[in-house]
Each structure stands twice: as C-alpha cells, then as structure tokens.
Design an enzyme around this catalytic site. Structure first.
Site, PDB file in Angstrom:
ATOM      1  N   MET A  81     -76.164  59.863  70.606  1.00 26.70           N
ATOM      2  CA  MET A  81     -76.677  59.982  71.974  1.00 26.70           C
ATOM      3  C   MET A  81     -77.963  60.836  72.048  1.00 26.70           C
ATOM      4  SD  MET A  81     -73.028  60.677  73.872  1.00 26.70           S
ATOM      5  CE  MET A  81     -73.636  60.603  75.549  1.00 26.70           C
ATOM      6  N   HIS A  82     -78.593  60.782  73.182  1.00 28.42           N
ATOM      7  CA  HIS A  82     -79.645  61.719  73.628  1.00 28.42           C
ATOM      8  C   HIS A  82     -80.993  61.651  72.904  1.00 28.42           C
ATOM      9  CE1 HIS A  82     -76.145  63.637  75.469  1.00 28.42           C
ATOM     10  NE2 HIS A  82     -75.670  63.981  74.278  1.00 28.42           N
ATOM     11  N   ASP A 240     -72.205  56.679  71.447  1.00 29.43           N
ATOM     12  CA  ASP A 240     -71.157  56.670  70.406  1.00 29.43           C
ATOM     13  C   ASP A 240     -69.839  57.262  70.903  1.00 29.43           C
ATOM     14  OD1 ASP A 240     -72.056  59.303  70.355  1.00 29.43           O
ATOM     15  OD2 ASP A 240     -72.435  59.354  68.196  1.00 29.43           O
TER      16      ASP A 240
HETATM   17  O1  LIG Z   1     -74.778  64.884  71.215  1.00 29.99           O
HETATM   18  C1  LIG Z   1     -73.717  64.316  71.102  1.00 29.99           C
HETATM   19  C2  LIG Z   1     -72.854  64.101  72.282  1.00 29.99           C
HETATM   20  O2  LIG Z   1     -73.311  64.724  73.448  1.00 29.99           O
HETATM   21  C3  LIG Z   1     -73.274  63.814  69.768  1.00 29.99           C
HETATM   22  O3  LIG Z   1     -71.925  63.495  69.761  1.00 29.99           O
HETATM   23  C4  LIG Z   1     -74.122  62.656  69.337  1.00 29.99           C
HETATM   24  O4  LIG Z   1     -73.788  61.538  70.141  1.00 29.99           O
HETATM   25  C5  LIG Z   1     -74.022  62.361  67.843  1.00 29.99           C
HETATM   26  O5  LIG Z   1     -72.819  61.869  67.414  1.00 29.99           O
HETATM   27  P1  LIG Z   1     -72.317  61.714  65.888  1.00 29.99           P
HETATM   28  O6  LIG Z   1     -73.421  61.176  65.075  1.00 29.99           O
HETATM   29  O7  LIG Z   1     -71.833  63.039  65.459  1.00 29.99           O
HETATM   30  O8  LIG Z   1     -71.172  60.728  66.027  1.00 29.99           O
END
Ligand SMILES: O=C(CO)[C@@H](O)[C@H](O)COP(=O)(O)O
Ligand SMILES: Nc1ncnc2c1ncn2[C@@H]1O[C@H](COP(=O)(O)OP(=O)(O)O)[C@@H](O)[C@H]1O
Length: 499
Positions: A81-82, A240
């Site tokens: 995300m983000h 995700d």
């Molecule tokens: O920043 C967040 C949720 O706010 C993280 O959960 C990212 O979405 C990355 O996820 P992974 O690569 O660890 O699954």
C-alpha cells in the site's frame, strides 16, 4: 476447468498464484526485488523492476500450465500500500517509487495537520497523517523535487501502476485509495477539500473503481511476452491488507487477521464507517464493496527477521535459521527485542524511534537472538490487539497469514502471546488468494466474495494457547511495553549519527 491468477505485488517480492475453480493453488512463482535505501528512513523501489519481475513470473507460470491458455479467465492484483508512483503526461515514471516504509516525511505530516486540521483530517480521511501514507510523499516531492512535481500529471499506487502496464488503463480502487489520505473514506470520492488545503493538484488523482470491477484486457505486447491469451480479463484488485482479509475470509464482523509480511498487521472487519478509534488504528475501505476494516501496523515485522538473517547469518535461509527456536524457552533466556528498525506506526507513531536488544548476556547464542526477534515482533502486534480489545472487540480466534505463518513455532508463539486460537490456512499467501478471489468473483464464478471464500479459504490447523506460556508472556509483555519509553529519547539522540 477454468483458472484465475492472483498477483501479489509485495515489498520483498511479487508472488503469482494460479488458482482453479475449486480454490486450489495449482502453481505459484515468486520473484524478489531489493529495497533502495539511500539514507536512514528512506525506502524506494524501481517500478520498472515490478513490471519486469511480474512479466517473468507470469511467463514461468504460463509455460508450466498444461491446458488451453484461454482457460485462464481472469487476473487481479494485491499490492503493497501507500507507495507513490508519479507519472508525467506521457505516462513515463518520473522517479523511483517512495514506499510505505519510507519515513522521511515527518515535516510534511505536520504541515498536513496545520493546513487541514487534525479533527477534519480524521473526519474525512479517517486516519491521522502518518509518514508512510501517500499524501505526505507527494508534498515531499513538491518541496524537494519541484521539477518532478511540475511534470507530474497523475499518481498511481504500486499495483495500480503494474495493472496500467499490463492493460494500458489507469485506475485506482477504494481500498488502496484509502491509504493515500486523499480519499473521503465514507463518501468514496477523492477529497477536493484536502487537495485544496494542502495545495495538491486534484487532477493528479486517478479515476476510482471497485476492487472486483473489470477494467480491461491485457495488452497484445503482454500477451506475447507472457503467453497469456489476449482476452484475459483484468479486474482492479485491492490493497494487500484488504486482499489478505478477503483471502482469509475476513468478510464479516467479529473476524480478526494477523499478517506477517515485510510489515505486520492486525486487522479487524468493520461493517460501519462511523466507529471512533480517534486515529489510533488505520480505518480503510475493504476490497468488499461498502465494507471497511481497521488495523494496527508494525512497520518492520518480517523485515526485522530478514534484516537479522541478512546481517548476521551467512546466506542462511529462514527455515534453517529458525531451526531450534522451539527449544529456546519463552523469553529467549532473558533477551527482549523491539522491532523499530524503521520507526513505528502502532501504537507509537514515531519515525525516529529505533530498535534494541535488551538484556544481552554472554551466555546468549544466535538462536536466542532469533527467538527474541520473533517474540519482539509478536509483542508489537499484540499492542494492536490490545487496542482492539480495549475498544470492545472480542478476539478469541485469529487467522494468521504472510511469510511469518510458514513457521509452526511462530504460530504457537502467536497463540501464546495473543492469548487466542490461531488458525493456519491451506496457503499462507492470503493477499494473492484474495486477488485471485476478486478475479473469480469478477468473472462471475460466485455470487459473493463470502461464497467464494468458503471455497478458496480453508483452515488446515489451529494452534491453542498454552496456559503456562500465556502467563509467562503476560509478564514479559509488560516489560516489553516499557522499552519504548525508556529508549525513545536515547535513540532519537542517535539520529544525528545515522546515514
Ligand atoms: O503500509 C502498510 C499498511 O498500511 C503495509 O502493510 C504495506 O501494505 C506493505 O505490506 P507487506 O509488503 O508487508 O505485505
Ligand atoms: N520459512 C519462514 N519462516 C518464518 N518466517 C518466514 C519464512 N519465510 C519468510 N518468512 C518471513 O516472511 C517475510 C516475507 O513475507 P511475505 O508475506 O512474502 O512479505 P511481502 O508480502 O512483504 O513481500 C520475510 O521477511 C520473513 O520475515
């Protein structure tokens, strides 16, 4: 038999799953890519690498597929995300993507509060200004790389950029848009008020669709490179964590998820858009239409373990590094670890805190450190569970997914620290399964995501909390919680000496 593909664009790797109509994962391919960390607190990736590795993974998957390729009916996505991907008017990427675990934007977060107002921000975007979110990154580029900002015509989130490269179509969808701080979460519209208040061009925001929505077919060029049929349908996909929730059947009130990937999250389904958490936990749109979820995030969960592996072992793999952790007693022989390698989000939104090992003793061996890292990550996630329990949620069973769910002892440690039953699913790849489910639902195989979940998401083992361990962990957890306060000032003072 028909098939769908779920693509999970993770932080450590892209994972591509081929799933059949009965929800069985028939094959999976994973291709990793590195983080680019120029300075302490910086974390970037090259979007071109996401595209290259995904195309390679798809080709490998299709090459090993025995059957008419037209039977692979749909594709959908799950993504870290983000992350900010900025494109110019010719849709060329202007700079590396700035990722969710990049915490260079503390100044921009303060500015957002000043210009929007903290109360107004939480009312509209439902979340506080955190360094990892997308809006502070856009403001950082505006301030520090004005030429890139001037040239920017649109921004995309990581998996939305990947989908654009596979289809030629540009969209965002609500579950990922919610993590930008630019979405009015309950109205499901980009917030022109926030854009105006912070001085961000509204036209940078891409068109919004639902996660299960059909957005186009794959490009001829991608069909040629991967072997996929040109009429393969593409569905938008989700963040995700939203996809992890879908893939784990977190589709109704009362269900809780723990996901340990690079980050770690504890996530709880929310039917309502009006619960009050005062910004203590994230509050986002789900990948299920008109539903929501709340979650707490440990920035460096699996990342702490992979950092330890890469730094202190000689190319060992996770399985061999973790061998023997079951023989180390609860509490790692008096060693505590805090996973603040990249700052923290929940419950301490603090970009300057850094991690520590407390209680090192000459008798400690490498395996004690490994157990301490795993316990420290799990204590950190327990702080999110504590917030949820204090808010009145009843949590007695938790589905556990992500790379961290590959290890049996770690799953038992989760049961003991969370004091809850832990359910392991047939595949730990929750986000990839969730993406495949969005494609299956989009293709019309099921009448709802819940119906699809009952086919795709199977519990294979349950770990019960062991009473004597639960008691010992309660004691250790209260010690763990004291480490943040005792190290915050110290590690902040060290920031001047960091890269
Ligand atoms: O920043 C967040 C949720 O706010 C993280 O959960 C990212 O979405 C990355 O996820 P992974 O690569 O660890 O699954
Ligand atoms: N065999 C294993 N046992 C325990 N943990 C593991 C194992 N393999 C990977 N992990 C953990 O899982 C993390 C990667 O999880 P994954 O869900 O693939 O992450 P991401 O989605 O962020 O790319 C690694 O950083 C590591 O901490």
């Amino acid at each position: 038999m028909k098939y769908v593909i779920g693509i999970d664009l993770g932080t450590s790797a892209v994972k591509v799953l081929l799933v059949n109509q009965q929800g069985v994962v028939c094959s999976e391919v994973s291709k990793s890519y590195p983080l680019i960390q120029e300075k302490s607190g910086y974390s970037e990736q090259n979007p071109e690498e996401w595209v290259e590795k995904t195309v390679l993974a798809l080709k490998e998957l299709v090459d090993s597929f025995k059957g008419p390729v037209e039977n692979i009916e749909g594709i959908s996505f799950s993504g870290q995300m983000h992350g900010l991907v900025l494109l110019d008017e010719n849709h060329v990427v202007l700079r590396n993507a700035i990722l969710w675990n990049d915490v260079r934007t503390t100044k921009q977060c303060h500015e957002i509060y000043q210009r929007v107002g903290e109360k107004q921000l939480v009312e509209v975007a439902k979340n506080p200004a955190l360094e990892g979110f997308t809006l502070p990154k856009i403001l950082w580029v505006k301030e520090n790389e004005p030429t890139n900002y001037e040239k920017a015509a649109i921004f995309l989130l990581p998996k939305d950029y990947l989908r654009f490269r596979l289809t030629g179509k540009m969209h965002s969808e609500y579950s990922d848009a919610a993590g930008t701080l630019l979405l009015n979460v309950s109205k499901k519209q980009w917030s022109s008020e926030i854009c105006e208040a912070v001085g961000v061009k509204f036209q940078l925001c891409p068109p919004l669709v639902e996660s299960h929505e059909f957005v186009g077919n794959i490009l001829a060029e991608i069909s040629e490179k991967t072997g996929l049929a040109e009429n393969t349908k593409v569905f938008a996909g989700g963040a995700d964590n939203a996809c992890g929730a879908i893939g784990s059947g977190i589709l109704e009130d009362g269900k809780t998820l723990c996901s340990i990937g690079t980050s770690g999250v504890v996530l709880s389904y929310e039917e309502s858009k009006d619960r009050e958490f005062e910004g203590k936990v994230h509050y986002f749109n789900h990948g299920k239409e008109n539903a929501f979820y709340t979650m707490g995030v440990t920035l460096a969960a699996g990342y702490s373990l992979s950092w330890f592996k890469d730094t202190f072992t000689n190319n060992e793999d996770f399985t061999s590094m973790l061998q023997g952790i079951e023989d180390v007693p609860v509490g790692a022989n008096g060693l505590l670890f805090t996973p603040y390698l990249a700052g923290e989000r929940t419950p301490h939104a603090d970009s300057l805190i850094r991690g520590s090992f407390i209680g090192m003793d000459a008798s400690h061996q490498k395996i004690d450190f490994v157990r301490a890292v795993i316990e420290g990550i799990t204590f950190s996630l327990n702080q999110s569970i504590e917030i949820f329990r204090k808010s009145g949620k009843h949590i007695d069973t938790i589905v556990s997914i992500g790379g961290g769910a590959k290890n049996d002892t770690w799953l038992q440690i989760q049961a003991d620290i969370f004091n809850a039953k832990i359910q392991k699913l047939s595949s730990e790849q929750g986000p990839g399964i969730g993406a495949a489910m969005l494609a299956a639902y989009g293709c019309g195989w099921y009448s709802s995501l819940s119906e699809c979940a009952s086919e795709f998401s199977q519990v294979v083992k349950t770990y019960e909390p062991i009473e004597s361990n639960v008691e010992k962990y309660k004691e250790l957890y209260s010690l763990y919680k004291r480490v943040y306060k005792q190290t915050a000032e110290l590690t902040k003072s060290l920031s001047a000496f960091r890269k």
